[in-house]
Write an enzyme that holds these catalytic residues in place. Structure first.
Site, mmCIF file in Angstrom:
data_model
loop_
_atom_site.group_PDB
_atom_site.id
_atom_site.type_symbol
_atom_site.label_atom_id
_atom_site.label_comp_id
_atom_site.label_asym_id
_atom_site.label_seq_id
_atom_site.Cartn_x
_atom_site.Cartn_y
_atom_site.Cartn_z
ATOM 1 C CE LYS A 1 -8.395 3.813 4.750
ATOM 2 N NZ LYS A 1 -9.096 3.107 3.643
ATOM 3 N NE ARG B 1 -3.928 1.920 2.478
ATOM 4 C CZ ARG B 1 -3.843 3.088 3.150
ATOM 5 N NH1 ARG B 1 -2.764 3.356 3.857
ATOM 6 N NH2 ARG B 1 -4.845 3.953 3.111
ATOM 7 C CB SER C 1 -12.626 -1.989 1.170
ATOM 8 O OG SER C 1 -11.225 -2.107 1.169
#
Length: 214
Positions: free
Chosen positions: A140, A42, A111
């Site tokens: 996040k 990521r 997701s």
């Protein structure tokens, strides 16, 4: 590369926020030595050239361990480095279009936070779902939390594997027992730790216990 639902047991998501004494590649190697079963690269800030170079090195490393390797969001990089697949969010391209670009043999993760999103993703060709945040997370800050009840409802509603993500650590992982998930995705629980290999091994043991709970 062997991929099945067991591959999703301990899914490690990289974050360069904690590189320092080690490079990201070295950290990922430690996590693989500790038993990580799946790696997601990521990157949100790297330029494409640097990202691609890193992705190719990480793909090669994961291949040595026979562990699936996917790219977060960036389909072009995934194609360029011949990653095993890609993971996309709700705001990214839908799974059907991702599948068309990558090819049917690649892994597509999506997701989801609701039963409706989960069913749509499955019907669009997703191979697995990442559901969360199941606990509040500093990784996040904009992530809404998903209740245990919703997590269980999602697992009951789809036939593809579901993993939980978001704020999962050794002290709360067992709270996810009997939810129906096949594994967990973690970031800081591995990569923010002083001993990545040992932390990964501990999480693997707990994840196995959690999944087998009846």
């Amino acid at each position: 590369m062997k991929y099945n639902k067991e591959s999703l047991l301990l899914y490690a998501v990289t974050d360069r926020a904690w590189i320092g004494k080690q490079t990201l590649i070295e950290q990922v190697k430690d996590s693989l030595d500790g038993g990580a079963t799946f790696i997601q690269l990521r990157e949100k800030e790297l330029d494409d050239g640097t990202f691609l170079d890193e992705a190719r090195k990480m793909k090669s490393l994961c291949k040595e361990y026979n562990v699936p390797f996917v790219i977060n969001d960036n389909i072009d990089i995934a194609i360029e480095c011949d990653a095993d697949g890609v993971h996309v969010g709700q705001s990214d391209m839908d799974a059907l279009n991702v599948k068309k670009r990558l090819g049917k043999d690649k892994i597509i993760g999506v997701s989801a936070q609701t039963v409706e999103q989960a069913i749509i993703a499955q019907n669009s060709g997703a191979d697995y779902l990442g559901v969360g945040a199941v606990f509040s997370t500093l990784t996040k800050l904009d992530a809404d939390t998903v209740s245990f009840e919703t997590l269980k409802q999602i697992c009951d509603a789809v036939s593809i594997p579901v993993i939980a993500i978001g704020g999962i650590y050794d002290y709360n992982i067992l709270k996810l027992s009997k939810s129906g998930i096949v594994g967990i995705a973690v970031v800081s629980a591995i990569f923010a730790q002083d001993n990545i290999k040992q932390s990964t091994a501990n999480l693997l043991e707990l994840a196995t216990k959690m999944v087998k709970a009846e």
